[in-house]
Design a protein around this motif. Structure first.
Motif, PDB file in Angstrom:
ATOM      1  N   ALA A   1      -4.511  -8.737  -2.243  1.00  0.00           N
ATOM      2  CA  ALA A   1      -3.682  -8.044  -3.239  1.00  0.00           C
ATOM      3  C   ALA A   1      -4.046  -8.487  -4.655  1.00  0.00           C
ATOM      4  CB  ALA A   1      -2.211  -8.299  -2.964  1.00  0.00           C
TER       5      ALA A   1
ATOM      6  N   ARG B   1       3.443   0.933 -10.314  1.00  0.00           N
ATOM      7  CA  ARG B   1       2.578  -0.145 -10.804  1.00  0.00           C
ATOM      8  C   ARG B   1       2.919  -1.428 -10.072  1.00  0.00           C
ATOM      9  NH1 ARG B   1       3.498  -3.835 -15.335  1.00  0.00           N
ATOM     10  NH2 ARG B   1       1.518  -4.851 -15.880  1.00  0.00           N
ATOM     11  N   ILE B   2       1.947  -1.987  -9.359  1.00  0.00           N
ATOM     12  CA  ILE B   2       2.154  -3.291  -8.730  1.00  0.00           C
ATOM     13  C   ILE B   2       2.040  -4.323  -9.843  1.00  0.00           C
ATOM     14  CG2 ILE B   2       1.411  -4.893  -6.937  1.00  0.00           C
ATOM     15  CD1 ILE B   2       2.448  -2.189  -5.899  1.00  0.00           C
TER      16      ILE B   2
ATOM     17  N   ALA C   1       2.614   1.609  -3.644  1.00  0.00           N
ATOM     18  CA  ALA C   1       1.720   1.643  -4.807  1.00  0.00           C
ATOM     19  C   ALA C   1       1.527   3.036  -5.407  1.00  0.00           C
ATOM     20  CB  ALA C   1       0.367   1.037  -4.442  1.00  0.00           C
TER      21      ALA C   1
ATOM     22  N   ASP D   1      -4.262  -6.861 -12.488  1.00  0.00           N
ATOM     23  CA  ASP D   1      -3.332  -6.940 -13.617  1.00  0.00           C
ATOM     24  C   ASP D   1      -1.962  -7.486 -13.205  1.00  0.00           C
ATOM     25  OD1 ASP D   1      -5.245  -5.891 -15.320  1.00  0.00           O
ATOM     26  OD2 ASP D   1      -4.604  -3.823 -14.992  1.00  0.00           O
ATOM     27  N   ALA D   2      -1.734  -7.616 -11.906  1.00  0.00           N
ATOM     28  CA  ALA D   2      -0.444  -8.132 -11.430  1.00  0.00           C
ATOM     29  C   ALA D   2      -0.373  -9.646 -11.635  1.00  0.00           C
ATOM     30  CB  ALA D   2      -0.250  -7.793  -9.960  1.00  0.00           C
TER      31      ALA D   2
ATOM     32  N   SER E   1       0.831  -1.211   0.000  1.00  0.00           N
ATOM     33  CA  SER E   1       0.000   0.000   0.000  1.00  0.00           C
ATOM     34  C   SER E   1       0.860   1.253   0.000  1.00  0.00           C
ATOM     35  CB  SER E   1      -0.926  -0.009   1.221  1.00  0.00           C
ATOM     36  OG  SER E   1      -1.790  -1.140   1.201  1.00  0.00           O
TER      37      SER E   1
ATOM     38  N   LYS F   1      -7.129  -6.635  -5.498  1.00  0.00           N
ATOM     39  CA  LYS F   1      -6.941  -5.188  -5.632  1.00  0.00           C
ATOM     40  C   LYS F   1      -6.123  -4.843  -6.867  1.00  0.00           C
ATOM     41  CE  LYS F   1      -5.737  -1.032  -3.065  1.00  0.00           C
ATOM     42  NZ  LYS F   1      -5.399  -0.472  -1.728  1.00  0.00           N
ATOM     43  N   TYR F   2      -5.168  -5.725  -7.217  1.00  0.00           N
ATOM     44  CA  TYR F   2      -4.297  -5.473  -8.369  1.00  0.00           C
ATOM     45  C   TYR F   2      -4.462  -6.612  -9.380  1.00  0.00           C
ATOM     46  CZ  TYR F   2      -2.306  -2.353  -4.867  1.00  0.00           C
ATOM     47  OH  TYR F   2      -2.135  -1.396  -3.895  1.00  0.00           O
TER      48      TYR F   2
END
Length: 452
Positions: free
Chosen positions: A74, A59-60, A55, A80-81, A52, A77-78
């Protein structure tokens, strides 16, 4: 003519020219760099706050955790990671796409993960303590310096305004010559001591227990009483209360009083412990010799304190009012020949209080000397990568390494039951060859360190 990619440039600048020069080289690349691709290793517990913190503005890109359940928040929340359960696979597959690494795992895995990041030329933040053995701490510091990679330890107090204010006040002579420093903590808040059992359970489908065990040579079965939180009391995985909070709290004296160097450390009031677990309680006293214009300093650490206001075993620091209510969790007191500075927390995150209060008027006249840091250690590291600021204060070679060694030497005194005369340059307890074998862990086959 071929132009290096953004990530190649970051690696080259950091590795070939070193952290002192890399910011200057990167100044013209600020707009090109923009967001950094973050690889976050360890997503639960402290990993959540580290992710957090780093970020904003970045970009995570990659997430890694041996326990997918701990990483669930995580991953959601992300989205695309890309997720990995083994950091070795992550580095092998996408290492060239990573700009910065965060390591928020149990202590025993800080060393191998950070070594691999540094080997690849990746700037890295490692949670405190840097490592849980003295040998690993020194080896990691040297390796980072050799490779010229930007680093920082996640001891947030090193970035807080109170820490800078403290050093400015002390250097200005506000409380005279500092003679003693006192720290206390309610840690451990997890099981420690003797007589504990950790019943085994089937390994959850979401957990890679083999990689969680990592470097540890002791073959323990999985237990929910170890992972995800109660590992801290084990010498193998953590380093007890001192390892958990010492790099936070004692950072203030280490930096403000320049305590890097030799010292003598001795433990007392140590509750029972064994070869597996740290004690529930200990008092550890460091004696630092005079250095430069500073006189000798005594640092007193007390852990396992329930409530310092009522605890009969607690040694109340001098120089503060008898009726002053102390924080039940943490506190620190700097005792000088002309006054006292009191912080009612572990990080210097609160406003310092002066005794006598009349010193406050003089304190307001002391100019700022040290720049304030915004965003915590991960953002401090990212600014250095982009060329927007100097290398972090708590970098491995100059600060975090020696600080962690100082902290871990306290555990050496606890475990050996002896007075340790510590030679920082040689990394040894003077005249005590029998203690040397305690500096380095035994490694599980296939996890031996390779610093190449």
């Amino acid at each position: 003519m071929m132009h290096p990619s953004r990530r190649t440039f970051i690696k080259t600048a950091s590795t070939l020219f070193g952290s002192a020069l890399a910011p200057n080289l990167l100044l013209g690349e600020e707009s090109a760099l923009g967001q950094l691709n973050v690889a976050a290793i360890g997503c639960g517990g402290k990993g959540k706050s580290d992710i957090s913190e780093i970020a904003p503005g970045n970009r995570i890109a990659f997430l890694c955790d041996v326990d997918k359940n701990m990483a669930k928040w995580a991953i959601e929340k992300y989205p695309d990671a890309r997720f990995f359960s083994d950091y070795r696979e992550m580095f092998a597959e996408v290492g060239d796409q990573i700009d910065v690494v965060t390591v928020s795992t149990p202590d025993h895995m800080h060393f191998p993960i950070a070594c691999e990041a540094i080997r690849l030329g990746k700037p890295v933040m490692v949670q405190k303590p840097m490592c849980n053995s003295l040998w690993e701490t020194r080896a990691l510091s040297n390796y980072a310096e050799e490779k010229g990679v930007l680093t920082v330890m996640g001891n947030q107090g090193a970035t807080m305004q109170g820490t800078r204010l403290l050093r400015e006040w002390i250097e200005a002579g506000l409380i005279g010559e500092v003679k003693e420093v006192y720290y206390w903590t309610n840690r451990p808040i997890w099981p420690q001591g003797t007589g504990l059992s950790f019943p085994s359970d089937p390994v959850p489908a979401t957990l890679d227990w083999d990689v969680w065990q990592g470097t540890c040579a002791t073959d323990r079965p999985y237990s929910p009483e170890i992972h995800p939180f109660k590992w801290r009391g084990f010498w193998d995985y953590g380093c007890g209360a001192l390892g958990d909070i010492g790099c936070h709290s004692m950072n203030s004296a280490f930096w403000a009083l320049d305590l890097k160097g030799d010292f003598v450390v001795e433990a007392s009031k140590v509750s029972p412990f064994d070869e597996n677990m740290a004690p529930k309680r200990a008092t550890i006293i460091y004696d630092f010799p005079a250095k430069g214009s500073r006189g000798p300093v005594k640092v007193v650490w007390q852990d396992g304190v329930g409530d310092p206001n009522t605890d009969k075993e607690f040694v109340r620091p001098p120089g503060i009012p008898d009726d002053l209510e102390l924080n039940k969790g943490f506190g620190q007191v700097f005792v000088g020949t002309e006054g006292t500075i009191f912080f009612n927390d572990a990080y210097c995150s609160t406003s310092p209080i002066l005794f006598p209060e009349t010193l406050m008027k003089k304190a307001r006249t002391i100019p700022r000397v040290y720049p304030r840091v915004k965003g915590g250690p991960t953002q401090e590291l990212c600014r250095a990568i982009r060329g927007e600021g100097p290398k972090p204060v708590s970098n491995f070679e100059d600060h975090a390494g020696p600080l962690t060694e100082m902290v871990l030497a306290g555990n050496l005194a606890v475990r050996s039951g002896k007075r340790i005369d510590w030679d920082m340059e040689k990394m040894e307890a003077r005249g005590m060859p029998e203690v040397q074998e305690m500096l380095k862990r035994k490694y599980r086959a296939g996890w031996e360190p390779e610093l190449t």
